[in-house]
Write an enzyme that holds these catalytic residues in place. Structure first.
Site, PDB file in Angstrom:
ATOM      1  N   PRO A  24      50.475  24.789 -16.703  1.00 26.94           N
ATOM      2  CA  PRO A  24      51.605  25.208 -15.871  1.00 26.94           C
ATOM      3  C   PRO A  24      51.240  25.076 -14.407  1.00 26.94           C
ATOM      4  O   PRO A  24      50.189  25.549 -13.972  1.00 26.94           O
ATOM      5  CB  PRO A  24      51.812  26.671 -16.268  1.00 26.94           C
ATOM      6  CG  PRO A  24      50.477  27.123 -16.772  1.00 26.94           C
ATOM      7  CD  PRO A  24      49.854  25.919 -17.413  1.00 26.94           C
ATOM      8  N   MET A  25      52.096  24.403 -13.646  1.00 31.17           N
ATOM      9  CA  MET A  25      51.859  24.247 -12.214  1.00 31.17           C
ATOM     10  C   MET A  25      53.142  24.619 -11.490  1.00 31.17           C
ATOM     11  O   MET A  25      54.190  23.999 -11.702  1.00 31.17           O
ATOM     12  CB  MET A  25      51.432  22.815 -11.888  1.00 31.17           C
ATOM     13  CG  MET A  25      50.063  22.448 -12.437  1.00 31.17           C
ATOM     14  SD  MET A  25      49.526  20.760 -12.014  1.00 31.17           S
ATOM     15  CE  MET A  25      50.429  19.818 -13.247  1.00 31.17           C
ATOM     16  N   GLN A  78      54.149  30.475 -19.617  1.00 28.50           N
ATOM     17  CA  GLN A  78      52.999  31.238 -19.126  1.00 28.50           C
ATOM     18  C   GLN A  78      53.474  32.449 -18.335  1.00 28.50           C
ATOM     19  O   GLN A  78      54.366  32.348 -17.490  1.00 28.50           O
ATOM     20  CB  GLN A  78      52.084  30.400 -18.228  1.00 28.50           C
ATOM     21  CG  GLN A  78      50.799  31.163 -17.893  1.00 28.50           C
ATOM     22  CD  GLN A  78      49.883  30.426 -16.934  1.00 28.50           C
ATOM     23  OE1 GLN A  78      50.183  30.304 -15.758  1.00 28.50           O
ATOM     24  NE2 GLN A  78      48.750  29.948 -17.443  1.00 28.50           N
ATOM     25  N   CYS A 109      44.307  31.860 -11.941  1.00 26.84           N
ATOM     26  CA  CYS A 109      44.721  31.533 -10.574  1.00 26.84           C
ATOM     27  C   CYS A 109      43.736  32.122  -9.564  1.00 26.84           C
ATOM     28  O   CYS A 109      43.424  33.315  -9.605  1.00 26.84           O
ATOM     29  CB  CYS A 109      46.115  32.071 -10.311  1.00 26.84           C
ATOM     30  SG  CYS A 109      46.704  31.627  -8.661  1.00 26.84           S
ATOM     31  N   LYS A 151      44.395  31.658 -20.450  1.00 33.61           N
ATOM     32  CA  LYS A 151      43.740  30.630 -19.641  1.00 33.61           C
ATOM     33  C   LYS A 151      43.002  31.345 -18.524  1.00 33.61           C
ATOM     34  O   LYS A 151      43.573  32.196 -17.834  1.00 33.61           O
ATOM     35  CB  LYS A 151      44.754  29.643 -19.064  1.00 33.61           C
ATOM     36  CG  LYS A 151      44.122  28.476 -18.309  1.00 33.61           C
ATOM     37  CD  LYS A 151      45.178  27.428 -17.942  1.00 33.61           C
ATOM     38  CE  LYS A 151      44.522  26.199 -17.320  1.00 33.61           C
ATOM     39  NZ  LYS A 151      44.058  26.447 -15.952  1.00 33.61           N
ATOM     40  N   ASN A 212      39.326  22.631 -19.478  1.00 34.19           N
ATOM     41  CA  ASN A 212      40.134  22.245 -18.319  1.00 34.19           C
ATOM     42  C   ASN A 212      39.201  21.999 -17.136  1.00 34.19           C
ATOM     43  O   ASN A 212      38.262  22.745 -16.920  1.00 34.19           O
ATOM     44  CB  ASN A 212      41.131  23.369 -18.007  1.00 34.19           C
ATOM     45  CG  ASN A 212      42.000  23.092 -16.794  1.00 34.19           C
ATOM     46  OD1 ASN A 212      42.309  24.003 -16.029  1.00 34.19           O
ATOM     47  ND2 ASN A 212      42.417  21.872 -16.596  1.00 34.19           N
ATOM     48  N   GLY A 213      39.489  20.936 -16.390  1.00 28.53           N
ATOM     49  CA  GLY A 213      38.716  20.657 -15.190  1.00 28.53           C
ATOM     50  C   GLY A 213      38.160  19.254 -15.154  1.00 28.53           C
ATOM     51  O   GLY A 213      37.407  18.851 -16.035  1.00 28.53           O
ATOM     52  N   ASP A 214      38.594  18.478 -14.147  1.00 33.49           N
ATOM     53  CA  ASP A 214      38.083  17.134 -13.880  1.00 33.49           C
ATOM     54  C   ASP A 214      38.399  16.142 -14.990  1.00 33.49           C
ATOM     55  O   ASP A 214      37.611  15.247 -15.289  1.00 33.49           O
ATOM     56  CB  ASP A 214      36.575  17.169 -13.630  1.00 33.49           C
ATOM     57  CG  ASP A 214      36.197  17.925 -12.366  1.00 33.49           C
ATOM     58  OD1 ASP A 214      37.118  18.331 -11.631  1.00 33.49           O
ATOM     59  OD2 ASP A 214      34.999  18.121 -12.119  1.00 33.49           O
TER      60      ASP A 214
END
Length: 407
Positions: A24-25, A78, A109, A151, A212-214
């Site tokens: 979610p962004m 979310q 966050c 998350k 999650n990440g990269d």
């Protein structure tokens, strides 16, 4: 790279293939963008983050954000909150009104306006409060069979890591899966993600773990799975201006070497489709169709720089595309692009979207003093997002300061 052998990702009653989740962004993962991504490949596509208090208070803007297309299954939502009772009330609203099929809780966050209220990546430090909040959500969702996931990040900073303890607590509370962004809150979006930490969490838990990440390319997802053993991956900034990444991910997890390198003409077609979907979304919610088209085009503007990153396009045309007010205007400007220009392969594997330096994590007074205080932080307005004060693109232009992104 050879695809690792993985079963379908299981989130409660939902079997997901490929094992991919769109993070979610805020300001990004609305109905139009999610549909565009789903047209590329399978997975779970999570809507923008919703604050629990705003949902409980029936905030009209918040209720409008909880929107899903008819084709979205499962519908994934979310929630962000800091109070177990309010979180439970929000979850009950979701299940009683059949607003979603899956609920994710935000503990990742890192932005100051969230952490200074004890939320996001700050909250797992208060381990009893964290456990209470997660269990409250699970207990409220379980009668309806709605799975709850969490998350999170590694912790506040390297001296205050929480991810293994929090993961175990979430598992004990009954969550269906845990996702870990391999950075601390202090890292923000700087440096590299710690995939070893993700592997550590995977080894510690029995429920599915998502990494999650990269993940900038599909092969990065395969490398993460091979390195960590995770059950699936979460995609955030890597898909900005590149929704076809989900097509690559589906191909990769199915063992195909096919990867998309769209020409500028093909990118222009995708841009037009994205803008069209946003206009459709905004027109549906507007009394005045012309106003809806303008609002949809305005929402599309922030995506322009991401789509055109690395392509040799003049600054004036870039500026004009980032100021469109109608689809006709967009069509005219896209017609000025050279469709034969090949994809800039030198940009493959490079970070996209938000990047910054490590920084101080702002916390409520006395937050670190007691890990076992389960008192919710003082009530206050829960933020929908955090503005990126200045986002500099590769051309040196600035994106709108209202843009918000959580990953």
């Amino acid at each position: 790279m050879t695809a690792p052998t993985l079963p379908a990702l299981t989130i409660g009653p939902h079997r997901v293939w490929p094992p991919v989740v769109l993070a979610p962004m805020a300001g990004i993962t609305n109905v139009g963008f999610r549909r565009l991504c789903r047209e590329q490949g399978g997975g779970i596509y999570v809507c923008e983050m919703i604050t629990t208090r705003a949902l409980v208070e029936r905030n009209p803007k918040t209720l409008r954000m909880i929107a899903f297309g008819a084709e979205e299954q499962p519908r994934s939502l979310q929630l962000y909150g800091t109070d177990p009772e309010i979180t439970a009330a929000a979850v009950r609203i979701v299940v009683e009104r059949d607003l979603a099929d899956h609920i994710d809780l935000n503990f990742g966050c890192p932005v100051p306006k969230v952490t200074r209220k004890g939320g996001g990546s700050a909250l797992p430090w208060r381990r009893r409060l964290f456990a209470r909040l997660v269990k409250a959500a699970v207990d409220a969702a379980s009668p309806a069979g709605v799975p709850v996931t969490v998350k999170m990040r590694k912790g506040i900073d390297d001296d205050h890591l929480t991810y293994v303890e929090a993961g175990l607590a979430a598992q004990d509370a009954g969550v269906a899966a845990v996702a870990l962004h391999g950075r601390t809150a202090a890292q923000r979006y700087s440096g590299t993600a710690d995939w070893d930490a993700i592997a550590t969490l995977k080894a510690a838990l029995d429920v599915p773990v998502l990494g999650n990440g990269d993940i900038w390319e599909a092969d990065d997802a395969l490398r993460m799975v091979a390195h960590t053993g995770v059950d699936g991956v979460v995609i955030g900034r890597g898909c900005l201006g590149r929704p076809w990444l989900f097509a690559d991910l589906e191909a990769a997890f199915n063992g195909s070497p096919a990867r998309r390198l769209p020409s500028l003409g093909e990118v222009a077609v995708t841009m037009r489709r994205h803008a069209e979907l946003l206009v459709e979304q905004f027109v549906a919610g507007a009394r005045n169709p012309a106003r809806g088209e303008r609002d949809g085009c305005t929402d599309f503007r922030k995506h322009v720089a991401w789509y055109l990153k690395g392509f040799p396009i003049g600054s004036e045309l870039r500026r004009s595309l980032a100021m469109i007010e109608s689809l006709a205007q967009l069509d005219d400007l896209l017609g000025k692009l050279d469709p034969a220009v090949p994809f800039p392969v030198e940009n493959l594997g490079q970070p996209r979207g938000r990047t910054n330096s490590p920084g101080k994590v702002f916390l409520p007074d006395g937050w670190l003093a007691s890990r076992d205080d389960d008192t919710p932080p003082p009530a206050g307005p829960e933020p929908r997002g955090s503005p990126l004060a200045i986002v500099t693109t590769h051309t040196g232009h600035h994106l709108p300061s209202s843009l918000t992104v959580f990953t």
